[in-house]
Design an enzyme around this catalytic site. Sequence first.
Site, PDB file in Angstrom:
ATOM      1  NE  ARG A  92      -1.407  -2.152   3.119  1.00 15.87           N
ATOM      2  CZ  ARG A  92      -2.630  -2.508   3.640  1.00 15.87           C
ATOM      3  NH1 ARG A  92      -3.036  -1.810   4.753  1.00 15.87           N
ATOM      4  NH2 ARG A  92      -3.288  -3.511   3.560  1.00 15.87           N
ATOM      5  CG  ASP A  97      -3.912   1.850  10.803  1.00 18.70           C
ATOM      6  OD1 ASP A  97      -4.749   2.365   9.963  1.00 18.70           O
ATOM      7  OD2 ASP A  97      -3.259   1.058  10.766  1.00 18.70           O
TER       8      ASP A  97
HETATM    9  N1  ROI Z   1       3.886  -4.458   7.779  1.00 18.50           N
HETATM   10  C1  ROI Z   1       4.762  -3.795   8.226  1.00 18.50           C
HETATM   11  N2  ROI Z   1       5.810  -4.299   8.439  1.00 18.50           N
HETATM   12  N3  ROI Z   1       4.164  -2.688   8.350  1.00 18.50           N
HETATM   13  C2  ROI Z   1       2.931  -1.949   7.834  1.00 18.50           C
HETATM   14  O1  ROI Z   1       2.522  -0.825   8.066  1.00 18.50           O
HETATM   15  C3  ROI Z   1       2.110  -2.886   7.437  1.00 18.50           C
HETATM   16  N4  ROI Z   1       0.692  -2.551   7.327  1.00 18.50           N
HETATM   17  C4  ROI Z   1      -0.032  -3.527   6.819  1.00 18.50           C
HETATM   18  C5  ROI Z   1       0.183  -4.913   6.790  1.00 18.50           C
HETATM   19  C6  ROI Z   1      -0.256  -5.438   5.463  1.00 18.50           C
HETATM   20  C7  ROI Z   1      -0.633  -5.573   7.942  1.00 18.50           C
HETATM   21  N5  ROI Z   1       1.397  -5.475   7.040  1.00 18.50           N
HETATM   22  C8  ROI Z   1       2.328  -4.425   7.474  1.00 18.50           C
HETATM   23  O2  ROI Z   1      -1.402  -3.029   6.773  1.00 18.50           O
END
Ligand code: ROI
Length: 159
Positions: A92, A97
């Site tokens: 993404r 959040d």
């Molecule tokens: N993994 C990492 N390392 N950092 C994130 O911000 C992050 N965000 C997500 C998912 C796909 C769960 N994995 C992630 O939304």
Amino acid sequence: MAIAYIALGSNLNTPVEQLNTALQTMANLPHTTLLAQSSFYQSKPLGPQDQPDYVNAVACLETTLAPLELLDALQKIENEQGRVRLRRWGERTLDLDILLYDNLVMQSERLTIPHYDMHNREFVIVPLFEIAPDLALPNGQKISDQYEKFKKHQMNVCN
Ligand code: ROI
């Protein structure tokens, strides 16, 4: 005035720039002050491993925006930065959040505070501990205790 902690994450389209732009925009939100920002951490993906590493950080905002107003503002920033989400748990351009909002506990269709999985994520707890080592969650758990299990983390700081 409320104190809110926001997690930032990106692994597409020059993640460091995504985070810097988002921080600048958050700092310019109405009725909001950016009080602190953590270092940027390069983290291995949680979820499918065939995606780029993430860059993660946490920001502390002082705001008079209500929780859902803050969520609207953050989602607008995600969209303005061309939010792309290719698949569930996948890559993404920008995630913003809300982790904490004062000592509020809320569960609604759009928003759960505290963030449901923050205590399991080193890429959240490590930057949060960096800017708020004395913080406690609404249930009394100390961030410093949660940090203990991640203090041997392997994340590189990338700014
Ligand atoms: N993994 C990492 N390392 N950092 C994130 O911000 C992050 N965000 C997500 C998912 C796909 C769960 N994995 C992630 O939304």
